[in-house]
Design an enzyme around this catalytic site. Structure first.
Site, PDB file in Angstrom:
ATOM      1  N   HIS A 196       6.235  -4.554   1.837  1.00 44.69           N
ATOM      2  CA  HIS A 196       6.630  -3.411   1.012  1.00 44.69           C
ATOM      3  C   HIS A 196       6.995  -2.258   1.954  1.00 44.69           C
ATOM      4  CE1 HIS A 196       4.975  -5.454  -2.399  1.00 44.69           C
ATOM      5  NE2 HIS A 196       5.059  -4.417  -3.201  1.00 44.69           N
TER       6      HIS A 196
ATOM      7  N   GLU B 182       9.644   2.343  -0.162  1.00 42.77           N
ATOM      8  CA  GLU B 182       9.261   2.761  -1.522  1.00 42.77           C
ATOM      9  C   GLU B 182       8.462   4.048  -1.351  1.00 42.77           C
ATOM     10  OE1 GLU B 182       5.867   0.824  -3.217  1.00 42.77           O
ATOM     11  OE2 GLU B 182       6.587   0.995  -5.269  1.00 42.77           O
TER      12      GLU B 182
ATOM     13  N   ASP C 285       8.003  -6.969 -10.236  1.00 41.10           N
ATOM     14  CA  ASP C 285       6.933  -6.260  -9.515  1.00 41.10           C
ATOM     15  C   ASP C 285       5.586  -6.357 -10.252  1.00 41.10           C
ATOM     16  OD1 ASP C 285       5.850  -4.865  -7.391  1.00 41.10           O
ATOM     17  OD2 ASP C 285       6.753  -2.946  -7.874  1.00 41.10           O
ATOM     18  N   ASP C 286       5.498  -5.687 -11.402  1.00 37.79           N
ATOM     19  CA  ASP C 286       4.191  -5.554 -12.062  1.00 37.79           C
ATOM     20  C   ASP C 286       4.344  -5.791 -13.569  1.00 37.79           C
ATOM     21  OD1 ASP C 286       2.615  -4.549  -9.691  1.00 37.79           O
ATOM     22  OD2 ASP C 286       4.196  -3.053  -9.742  1.00 37.79           O
TER      23      ASP C 286
ATOM     24  N   GLY D   6       0.854  -1.190   0.000  1.00 44.56           N
ATOM     25  CA  GLY D   6       0.000   0.000   0.000  1.00 44.56           C
ATOM     26  C   GLY D   6       0.886   1.234   0.000  1.00 44.56           C
TER      27      GLY D   6
END
Ligand code: ADE
Ligand code: ZN
Length: 325
Positions: free
Chosen positions: A181, A184, A262-263, A152
């Protein structure tokens, strides 16, 4: 090997377009521009939009299978894959985790990437929700589930790490891997928080720890692996470009780092592309890339038998390569 990849970010634009048509929902933006964002907040807003189209256990099973196929096509043999139940609002959490696990099982039987599942708490969720999730995993041992995550936007949600102290302690007692996470959307203080309160095994990102030399030294001393995602960090505006990324400085400081996507489809990145970029821009040799893969095997949330098998796969790859030169 991939240790930091989100299943919801392994869905193609065309798949999203057809899910939107099926649900009678207008596209947020034309599909050609759907995956365009320049901040983490914009990215997560868009992410939330397409996840709202994921409405049945069959869709979840299929998305998991397709993610394993995507990773397999990039040559990945093993992945710890994150999922955020909070993004699948139409599905019960348990139904979701079972469906994703079933998709990964089917994919593995079909010879695709061996994907393990890491349900990830969203920082705005409650401590009670997190604890119930952990207790359910402990009681049911759903197939493929190996760890617990937390993600988040801390820049928006503030300091939320201490809230999850009990859930992470319980996850540790149950033998689940623990990742978060941090560093970041938060600065070094966010990384310090997850070490102090959550006793993590690994950190997803963690890169802003580089701003604090004592903290960087602590990561090295405690052997905490950072699952780094260079291109994703550039796309969300953390660094202006790949040469500015601190991945090399962590290596110099003795922090174990792995390289991750990651994505993948949501940011047009692949693990092989990240390896290629790191090798080119940060001057990593072939041996450096192998060492990063070994570190991923060391930090994977699998059991020791599977870990030895992952290292054996690296050995076999190196033997084949030596024989073909
Ligand atoms: N969910 C998916 N990717 C993410 C990222 N990079 N940071 C926070 N949450 C995420
Ligand atoms: Zn991530």
């Amino acid at each position: 090997m991939e240790l930091h990849v989100h299943v919801e970010a392994c869905i193609s634009g065309s798949r999203i377009e057809s899910l939107a048509a099926e649900a009678g929902v207008p596209m947020l933006r034309p599909v050609e521009r759907l995956f365009e964002y320049s901040t983490l907040a914009e990215f997560l807003e868009t992410y939330e939009w397409w996840c709202d189209l994921l409405r049945t256990p069959e869709t979840a099973e299929g998305i998991a299978y397709e993610a394993a196929a995507l990773l397999a096509a990039d040559g990945i043999v093993y992945a710890d894959v994150l999922t955020g139940p909070r993004y699948w609002e139409h599905l019960d959490d348990q139904e979701l985790i079972l469906a994703l696990g079933a998709g990964f099982e089917r994919a593995h039987r079909d010879g695709l990437t061996d994907c393990r599942l890491v349900p990830s708490i969203s920082r705005e969720q409650s401590a009670q929700w997190a604890m119930e999730l952990v207790e359910w995993i402990g009681a049911e041992r759903p197939t493929r589930v190996v760890g617990l995550g937390l993600d988040g936007n801390e820049a928006v949600l503030g300091r939320t790490t201490p809230k999850f102290e009990e859930a992470y302690a319980r996850a540790g007692e149950l033998g689940l891997g623990r990742t978060v996470h941090a560093g970041e959307s938060s600065g070094p203080e966010g990384v310090r928080d997850v070490l102090d309160y959550l006793h993590v095994d690994r950190i997803d990102h963690g890169v802003r720890a580089i701003e604090d030399p004592a903290l960087t030294a602590r990561l090295a001393d405690e052997g905490i692996t950072l699952n780094i995602t260079p291109t994703s960090n550039v796309i969300t505006g953390l660094y202006p470009d790949l040469p500015s990324h601190p991945i090399g400085r962590f290596i110099e400081a003795g922090v174990p780092v792995t390289v991750n996507s990651d994505d993948p489809l949501a940011m047009s990145v692949s693990l092989s592309g990240e390896f290629e970029a790191v090798a080119r821009i940060h001057d990593w040799s072939f041996d450096d890339l192998v060492a990063a893969t070994r570190r991923a095997a060391d930090a994977a949330f699998c059991d020791e038998t599977d870990r030895a098998a992952l290292h054996a796969k690296v050995d076999a790859f190196l033997t084949n390569r030596a024989e073909s030169i």
